[in-house]
Design an enzyme around this catalytic site. Structure first.
Site, PDB file in Angstrom:
ATOM      1  N   THR A  38       4.589   2.324   5.520  1.00 13.36           N
ATOM      2  CA  THR A  38       3.206   1.842   5.584  1.00 13.36           C
ATOM      3  C   THR A  38       2.439   2.675   6.603  1.00 13.36           C
ATOM      4  O   THR A  38       2.995   3.005   7.654  1.00 13.36           O
ATOM      5  CB  THR A  38       3.125   0.344   5.960  1.00 13.36           C
ATOM      6  OG1 THR A  38       1.762   0.024   6.275  1.00 13.36           O
ATOM      7  CG2 THR A  38       3.987  -0.016   7.160  1.00 13.36           C
ATOM      8  N   ARG A  60       0.777  -4.780  -5.379  1.00 11.28           N
ATOM      9  CA  ARG A  60       0.894  -6.043  -4.643  1.00 11.28           C
ATOM     10  C   ARG A  60       1.074  -7.102  -5.731  1.00 11.28           C
ATOM     11  O   ARG A  60       0.285  -7.154  -6.665  1.00 11.28           O
ATOM     12  CB  ARG A  60      -0.358  -6.301  -3.814  1.00 11.28           C
ATOM     13  CG  ARG A  60      -0.683  -5.156  -2.851  1.00 11.28           C
ATOM     14  CD  ARG A  60      -1.753  -5.553  -1.864  1.00 11.28           C
ATOM     15  NE  ARG A  60      -2.355  -4.383  -1.237  1.00 11.28           N
ATOM     16  CZ  ARG A  60      -1.832  -3.706  -0.210  1.00 11.28           C
ATOM     17  NH1 ARG A  60      -0.694  -4.104   0.317  1.00 11.28           N
ATOM     18  NH2 ARG A  60      -2.449  -2.660   0.292  1.00 11.28           N
ATOM     19  N   ASP A 102       2.877  -1.317  11.690  1.00 12.02           N
ATOM     20  CA  ASP A 102       2.696  -2.666  12.237  1.00 12.02           C
ATOM     21  C   ASP A 102       3.989  -3.481  12.239  1.00 12.02           C
ATOM     22  O   ASP A 102       3.963  -4.697  12.189  1.00 12.02           O
ATOM     23  CB  ASP A 102       1.599  -3.412  11.459  1.00 12.02           C
ATOM     24  CG  ASP A 102       1.892  -3.507   9.960  1.00 12.02           C
ATOM     25  OD1 ASP A 102       2.855  -2.862   9.483  1.00 12.02           O
ATOM     26  OD2 ASP A 102       1.152  -4.214   9.263  1.00 12.02           O
ATOM     27  N   ARG A 125      -4.984  -2.699   9.006  1.00  8.69           N
ATOM     28  CA  ARG A 125      -4.902  -4.154   8.812  1.00  8.69           C
ATOM     29  C   ARG A 125      -5.064  -4.869  10.152  1.00  8.69           C
ATOM     30  O   ARG A 125      -6.065  -4.641  10.811  1.00  8.69           O
ATOM     31  CB  ARG A 125      -3.586  -4.519   8.127  1.00  8.69           C
ATOM     32  CG  ARG A 125      -3.738  -5.708   7.196  1.00  8.69           C
ATOM     33  CD  ARG A 125      -2.471  -5.990   6.464  1.00  8.69           C
ATOM     34  NE  ARG A 125      -2.329  -5.171   5.285  1.00  8.69           N
ATOM     35  CZ  ARG A 125      -2.823  -5.470   4.095  1.00  8.69           C
ATOM     36  NH1 ARG A 125      -3.488  -6.579   3.925  1.00  8.69           N
ATOM     37  NH2 ARG A 125      -2.647  -4.676   3.071  1.00  8.69           N
ATOM     38  N   ASP A 163       5.408  -4.855   5.951  1.00 11.52           N
ATOM     39  CA  ASP A 163       5.923  -6.170   6.368  1.00 11.52           C
ATOM     40  C   ASP A 163       6.007  -7.159   5.210  1.00 11.52           C
ATOM     41  O   ASP A 163       6.986  -7.909   5.094  1.00 11.52           O
ATOM     42  CB  ASP A 163       5.078  -6.741   7.514  1.00 11.52           C
ATOM     43  CG  ASP A 163       3.614  -6.903   7.152  1.00 11.52           C
ATOM     44  OD1 ASP A 163       3.102  -6.114   6.333  1.00 11.52           O
ATOM     45  OD2 ASP A 163       2.970  -7.822   7.680  1.00 11.52           O
ATOM     46  N   ASP A 220       0.252   1.576   8.408  1.00  9.12           N
ATOM     47  CA  ASP A 220      -0.224   0.686   9.488  1.00  9.12           C
ATOM     48  C   ASP A 220       0.639   0.723  10.753  1.00  9.12           C
ATOM     49  O   ASP A 220       0.176   0.357  11.823  1.00  9.12           O
ATOM     50  CB  ASP A 220      -0.291  -0.765   8.989  1.00  9.12           C
ATOM     51  CG  ASP A 220      -1.281  -0.935   7.842  1.00  9.12           C
ATOM     52  OD1 ASP A 220      -2.197  -0.105   7.720  1.00  9.12           O
ATOM     53  OD2 ASP A 220      -1.134  -1.899   7.059  1.00  9.12           O
ATOM     54  N   GLY A 266       0.836  -1.205   0.000  1.00  3.42           N
ATOM     55  CA  GLY A 266       0.000   0.000   0.000  1.00  3.42           C
ATOM     56  C   GLY A 266       0.864   1.245   0.000  1.00  3.42           C
ATOM     57  O   GLY A 266       1.869   1.302   0.703  1.00  3.42           O
TER      58      GLY A 266
HETATM   59  N1  LIG Z   1       6.536 -14.064   1.672  1.00  4.76           N
HETATM   60  C1  LIG Z   1       6.786 -13.265   0.636  1.00  4.76           C
HETATM   61  N2  LIG Z   1       7.733 -13.580  -0.264  1.00  4.76           N
HETATM   62  C2  LIG Z   1       7.998 -12.778  -1.317  1.00  4.76           C
HETATM   63  N3  LIG Z   1       7.357 -11.633  -1.547  1.00  4.76           N
HETATM   64  C3  LIG Z   1       6.409 -11.253  -0.688  1.00  4.76           C
HETATM   65  C4  LIG Z   1       6.077 -12.051   0.457  1.00  4.76           C
HETATM   66  N4  LIG Z   1       5.087 -11.409   1.128  1.00  4.76           N
HETATM   67  C5  LIG Z   1       4.813 -10.292   0.419  1.00  4.76           C
HETATM   68  N5  LIG Z   1       5.612 -10.184  -0.659  1.00  4.76           N
HETATM   69  C6  LIG Z   1       5.587  -9.129  -1.687  1.00  4.76           C
HETATM   70  O1  LIG Z   1       5.377  -7.854  -1.097  1.00  4.76           O
HETATM   71  C7  LIG Z   1       4.199  -7.262  -1.666  1.00  4.76           C
HETATM   72  C8  LIG Z   1       3.585  -6.331  -0.675  1.00  4.76           C
HETATM   73  O2  LIG Z   1       3.179  -7.025   0.482  1.00  4.76           O
HETATM   74  P1  LIG Z   1       1.836  -6.612   1.243  1.00  4.76           P
HETATM   75  O3  LIG Z   1       0.709  -6.599   0.266  1.00  4.76           O
HETATM   76  O4  LIG Z   1       1.723  -7.488   2.419  1.00  4.76           O
HETATM   77  O5  LIG Z   1       2.056  -5.104   1.642  1.00  4.76           O
HETATM   78  P2  LIG Z   1       3.056  -4.451   2.697  1.00  4.76           P
HETATM   79  O6  LIG Z   1       4.406  -4.350   2.105  1.00  4.76           O
HETATM   80  O7  LIG Z   1       2.946  -5.165   4.001  1.00  4.76           O
HETATM   81  O8  LIG Z   1       2.463  -2.976   2.784  1.00  4.76           O
HETATM   82  P3  LIG Z   1       1.062  -2.536   3.417  1.00  4.76           P
HETATM   83  O9  LIG Z   1       0.695  -3.538   4.458  1.00  4.76           O
HETATM   84  O10 LIG Z   1       1.326  -1.188   3.934  1.00  4.76           O
HETATM   85  O11 LIG Z   1       0.103  -2.526   2.282  1.00  4.76           O
HETATM   86  C9  LIG Z   1       3.357  -8.468  -2.046  1.00  4.76           C
HETATM   87  O12 LIG Z   1       2.359  -8.149  -2.986  1.00  4.76           O
HETATM   88  C10 LIG Z   1       4.410  -9.384  -2.639  1.00  4.76           C
HETATM   89  O13 LIG Z   1       4.782  -8.973  -3.935  1.00  4.76           O
HETATM   90  O1  LIG Z   2      -5.295  -0.733  -0.947  1.00 10.55           O
HETATM   91  P1  LIG Z   2      -5.813  -2.107  -0.641  1.00 10.55           P
HETATM   92  O2  LIG Z   2      -5.149  -3.155  -1.437  1.00 10.55           O
HETATM   93  O3  LIG Z   2      -7.295  -2.137  -0.662  1.00 10.55           O
HETATM   94  O4  LIG Z   2      -5.357  -2.455   0.840  1.00 10.55           O
HETATM   95  C1  LIG Z   2      -5.916  -1.898   1.977  1.00 10.55           C
HETATM   96  C2  LIG Z   2      -4.986  -2.198   3.119  1.00 10.55           C
HETATM   97  O5  LIG Z   2      -3.766  -1.516   2.916  1.00 10.55           O
HETATM   98  C3  LIG Z   2      -3.491  -0.684   4.015  1.00 10.55           C
HETATM   99  O6  LIG Z   2      -4.014   0.596   3.730  1.00 10.55           O
HETATM  100  C4  LIG Z   2      -2.010  -0.569   4.216  1.00 10.55           C
HETATM  101  O7  LIG Z   2      -1.502  -1.820   4.562  1.00 10.55           O
HETATM  102  C5  LIG Z   2      -4.238  -1.336   5.171  1.00 10.55           C
HETATM  103  O8  LIG Z   2      -4.444  -0.457   6.243  1.00 10.55           O
HETATM  104  C6  LIG Z   2      -5.493  -1.794   4.470  1.00 10.55           C
HETATM  105  O9  LIG Z   2      -6.075  -2.899   5.123  1.00 10.55           O
HETATM  106 MG   LIG Z   3       1.637  -4.871   5.673  1.00 11.36          MG
END
Ligand SMILES: Nc1ncnc2c1ncn2[C@@H]1O[C@H](COP(=O)(O)OP(=O)(O)OP(=O)(O)O)[C@@H](O)[C@H]1O
Ligand SMILES: O=P(O)(O)OC[C@H]1O[C@](O)(CO)[C@@H](O)[C@@H]1O
Ligand SMILES: [Mg+2]
Length: 332
Positions: A126, A72, A130, A172, A103, A128, A11
């Site tokens: 992020t 993502r 988190d 989240r 994360d 979040d 995100g």
């Molecule tokens: N276990 C994993 N191995 C490899 N790539 C990963 C893994 N987990 C997540 N990713 C990659 O990271 C991208 C982003 O992860 P995620 O959608 O969990 O968002 P985030 O980085 O936690 O940010 P936010 O929670 O703020 O949206 C995933 O779409 C994927 O491409």
């Molecule tokens: O933009 P998307 O894919 O709907 O994801 C929403 C999620 O992304 C975040 O905005 C950031 O991780 C969360 O707070 C929320 O649950």
């Molecule tokens: Mg995350």
């Protein structure tokens, strides 16, 4: 080391742009070449690369979102997908990578370090907040201020109509945004995934408040609150909608629900987000120049530092109970 790359993933978060700007300009200052990767890990797989210079990051310090675009990407979770990404980076001469994300994105960084000779480090980005090992993730300050602005506005109309409002915010699985903005916004009740509650105690506090002459009740609920409570299971929709139905039914109060949604992710980054992002971006480049990998830049006690990615994604840290209790006392 001659050439590094930078991407944003997951995100988007306000402050990602100042972080990108800092990575690019610090790297160029240190005589490195910088490649920008569009669309996060998807861009690595599809080789959506472009050369960056000082001008590429001009006029972005104040802008929300991310000029590199974010995504993502399920394919990056597969070995085949990641192999394509490594081959593309190798072909381009990329020796190191800065990933700005949450994360999930940091889990990707771990994989890159384990499976290739590309040195990858992470910057926490992020809304979040988190992650463990850091007090702060880029974007959370702007998101908190956006939520607070919404709470203030809702309070005006709630008071005029003597209503109860349930306000659902993002995060989240984390209740951080709800907790902090609940304290700052003077919410009557804060509902977060980390702390059990019974719907009845929420309703009782609302009723008591109105009986004492309160003109409104604001209930802040985190989107991650599930309905593990028998009472909530019969209500449908998001946790905010479910709570709104329940309160209306049990207290007889006029109740409205506002789900803040994605507006929490937008907006010009606050001063804090810009300052921390700028400092973190520079630190990430510094780490790569020291030959480090698999690290995340962190922010602790007003200092920029470094921690292991494996520790940052462990989710060992939870809600601050002192803040929760304080918010409760102050809203009585
Ligand atoms: N276990 C994993 N191995 C490899 N790539 C990963 C893994 N987990 C997540 N990713 C990659 O990271 C991208 C982003 O992860 P995620 O959608 O969990 O968002 P985030 O980085 O936690 O940010 P936010 O929670 O703020 O949206 C995933 O779409 C994927 O491409
Ligand atoms: O933009 P998307 O894919 O709907 O994801 C929403 C999620 O992304 C975040 O905005 C950031 O991780 C969360 O707070 C929320 O649950
Ligand atoms: Mg995350």
């Amino acid at each position: 080391m001659k050439k590094i790359a930078v991407l944003t993933s997951g995100g988007d978060a306000p402050g990602m742009n100042p972080a990108i700007r800092s990575v690019v300009r610090t790297a160029i200052y240190k005589d490195l070449e910088v490649v920008g990767i569009r669309h996060g890990y998807k861009g690595l797989i599809e080789k959506d690369f472009f050369d960056m210079n000082r001008g590429s990051v001009a006029d972005i310090v104040q802008r929300g979102g991310t000029i590199l675009l974010s995504a993502r990407c399920e394919e990056f979770k597969t070995e085949a997908g990641r192999k394509k990404a490594y081959a593309n980076m190798k072909e381009e001469g990329i020796e190191a990578l800065v990933v700005i994300g949450g994360d999930g994105s940091l889990r990707g960084v771990q994989k890159i370090n384990a499976e290739s000779d590309i040195k990858a480090v992470g910057i926490p980005g992020t809304i979040d907040n988190d992650l463990s090992c850091t007090d702060y993730t880029i974007g959370v300050d702007t998101a908190m201020n956006t939520i607070l602005d919404a709470i203030n506005k809702i309070r005006d109309t709630a008071t005029s109509h003597e209503r109860t409002f349930v306000i659902e915010c993002m995060g989240r699985d984390s209740g951080y945004l709800a907790l902090m903005t609940g304290l700052a916004g003077g919410a009557e009740y804060i509902l977060v995934p980390e702390i059990d509650f019974t719907p009845q105690e929420v309703c009782d506090k609302i009723t008591q408040g109105f009986n004492r002459g309160k003109l409104h009740s604001l209930i802040l609920i985190a989107e991650g609150v599930e309905a593990p409570f028998a009472d909530l299971n019969k209500y449908h929709g998001s946790p905010g909608m479910a709570m709104g139905d329940l309160i209306r039914e049990r207290t007889g109060m006029e109740t409205r629900v506002t789900i803040l949604g994605h507006l929490q992710r937008g907006g010009s980054p606050t001063a804090t987000d810009r300052i921390v992002a700028s400092r973190m971006g520079a630190k990430a480049v510094e780490l790569l120049l020291e030959g480090k990998r698999d690290k995340m830049v962190n922010y602790r006690d007003n200092s920029i530092g470094v921690c292991e990615i494996k520790d940052a994604i462990k989710k060992t840290e939870t809600i601050n109970m002192d803040i929760y209790n304080l918010a409760n006392i102050l809203s009585m």
